[in-house]
Design an enzyme around this catalytic site. Structure first.
Site, short mmCIF file in Angstrom:
data_model
loop_
_atom_site.label_atom_id
_atom_site.label_comp_id
_atom_site.label_asym_id
_atom_site.label_seq_id
_atom_site.Cartn_x
_atom_site.Cartn_y
_atom_site.Cartn_z
CD1 TRP A 101 -2.17 -2.16 1.89
CD2 TRP A 101 -2.95 -1.29 -0.02
NE1 TRP A 101 -3.18 -2.97 1.44
CE2 TRP A 101 -3.67 -2.47 0.27
CE3 TRP A 101 -3.25 -0.58 -1.18
CZ2 TRP A 101 -4.69 -2.95 -0.56
CZ3 TRP A 101 -4.26 -1.06 -2.01
CH2 TRP A 101 -4.97 -2.22 -1.69
CG ASP A 171 -3.21 3.94 4.32
OD1 ASP A 171 -4.21 3.72 5.03
OD2 ASP A 171 -2.99 3.31 3.25
CE LYS A 195 -8.69 -3.06 3.76
NZ LYS A 195 -7.52 -2.35 3.29
C1 LIG Z 1 -7.05 -1.87 2.02
C2 LIG Z 1 -6.03 -0.82 2.12
C3 LIG Z 1 -5.94 0.21 1.15
C4 LIG Z 1 -6.83 0.28 -0.06
O1 LIG Z 1 -8.11 0.63 0.28
P1 LIG Z 1 -9.23 0.91 -0.82
O2 LIG Z 1 -10.31 1.53 -0.01
O3 LIG Z 1 -9.59 -0.40 -1.42
O4 LIG Z 1 -8.68 1.84 -1.83
C5 LIG Z 1 -4.99 1.18 1.35
N1 LIG Z 1 -4.16 1.16 2.39
C6 LIG Z 1 -4.22 0.18 3.33
C7 LIG Z 1 -3.27 0.19 4.48
C8 LIG Z 1 -5.16 -0.84 3.21
O5 LIG Z 1 -5.20 -1.80 4.13
#
Ligand SMILES: *Cc1c(COP(=O)(O)O)cnc(C)c1O
Length: 361
Positions: A101, A171, A195
């Protein structure tokens, strides 16, 4: 009805109490005669929902007054572009690449300026967090970027990097609301909600208000300017209303569980049960450096692909689902987010013990 123990990395398990409440309100939300899915985002009823969700999130995280809370679409992935478009005044940013990511965010950032990879753990398949106490931070960096919890590899920054005074952007998709945070340490802290908070289709970005300006890269679409959404209270266009409603319910649930302190305790207990077992097992072992272990995503392997596949198959049949590791790492991964009850982890470990006894003869 029979519910499984769902170890999915995302979209992921939600608190059962929240799902039941949503079920009760499905046809008639609190006497208004319609579902939240059917109502105008400009209605008084929805306004109350979004206002309360924001207020509850602010209280949970202790978000200071000078930060805006934005409910946005496009998932976490759209932020990979929105962040540079809004923040790259000097067209320079530094990225710490600790997984897929972070790597994607870095690659996207490179489209808009110079994106320096100032540290990485790719040399050991992202199984650790590099030392970030004295990195070569660029003098004119507009921000330093991290992915705080690496969903795929199961590592977590236990200490934030020393950004030498530069803005930190993080993030937190897979560790959102899993433990207390100090929002003031960040310029932007954001995450996709699927998540640890709600259904898929939304990201929550908490942005310091001096970063929300009209001074963005010239080609930035209106919809990708933080200011557009901040000025309109996340109602510039139709937001993901139902998702905001569900997230609001999860915020209430977290509050009822003792807030973020309560969550941290609950998550540490659960993770310890699984990690202690992995450390003592003769069949299974964790794949990341101990001190960088995530409380949320726990990857493990047997060292034998056929055995891994056998385990996943038998676990699924026993009601422990979505344990297959990410396609880029193999093995297994148990995501044990906020909503995974302790009982789910205890039972998983019992199942793993029995599998080990059966297969290590
Ligand atoms: C799942 C995830 C993403 C991507 O998320 P989307 O909403 O599908 O774009 C980005 N960063 C992390 C750390 C993730 O776990």
């Amino acid at each position: 009805m029979s519910r499984v123990y769902n170890f999915s990395a995302g979209p992921a398990v939600l608190p059962e109490a929240v799902l039941k409440e949503a079920q009760e309100e499905m046809l008639d939300y609190r006497g208004c005669g319609m579902s939240v899915m059917e109502m105008s985002h400009r209605s008084k009823v929805f306004d109350d929902i979004i206002q309360k969700a924001e207020a509850d999130l602010r209280r949970l995280m202790g978000i200071p007054e000078n930060y805006k809370v934005l409910f946005l679409q496009g998932g976490a992935s759209l932020q990979f572009a929105m962040i540079p478009m809004n923040l790259m005044k000097n067209r320079v940013a530094d990225y710490i690449v600790t997984g897929q990511w972070a790597k994607k965010a870095w690659q996207e950032g490179a489209k808009y300026g110079t994106a320096n990879k100032i540290a990485s753990s790719e040399d050991k398949t992202f199984s650790y967090i590099p030392d970030c106490s004295d990195l070569p931070i660029s003098e004119n960096a507009d921000y330093v970027y991290i992915c705080e919890n690496n969903t795929i590899y199961g590592t977590k920054f236990k200490k934030l990097p020393n950004t030498k005074g530069k803005l930190l952007v993080s993030d937190v998709s897979s560790c959102f609301l899993s433990e207390p945070v100090n929002v003031s340490d960040y310029g932007i802290i954001y995450g996709g909600v699927q998540k640890n908070i709600g259904p898929a289709g939304m990201v929550i970005a908490i942005v310091r208000d001096d970063l929300i300006t009209d001074d963005v890269l010239p080609f930035t679409p209106t919809m990708m300017k933080y200011k557009t959404h901040a000025d309109a209270g996340s109602l510039y266009n139709t937001p993901n209303c139902y998702c905001i409603y569900m997230c609001g319910k999860v915020f209430e649930w977290i509050e009822s569980m003792g807030g973020l302190e309560g969550m941290k305790k609950h998550n540490e207990e659960k993770a310890a049960i699984l990690y202690d077992f992995l450390d003592s097992s003769n069949l299974f072992k964790g794949t990341v450096v101990k001190e960088d272990r995530s409380l949320m995503n726990v990857p493990f392997v047997t060292g034998d692909q056929e055995m891994d596949a056998k385990f996943v198959k038998e676990a699924t049949a026993a009601g422990f689902v979505n344990l297959k590791g990410h396609r880029t790492v193999g093995g297994m991964r148990a995501s044990i987010y906020n909503a995974m009850p302790k009982e789910g982890v205890v039972k998983l470990v019992e199942f793993m013990k029995a599998f080990e006894d059966e297969n290590l003869k």
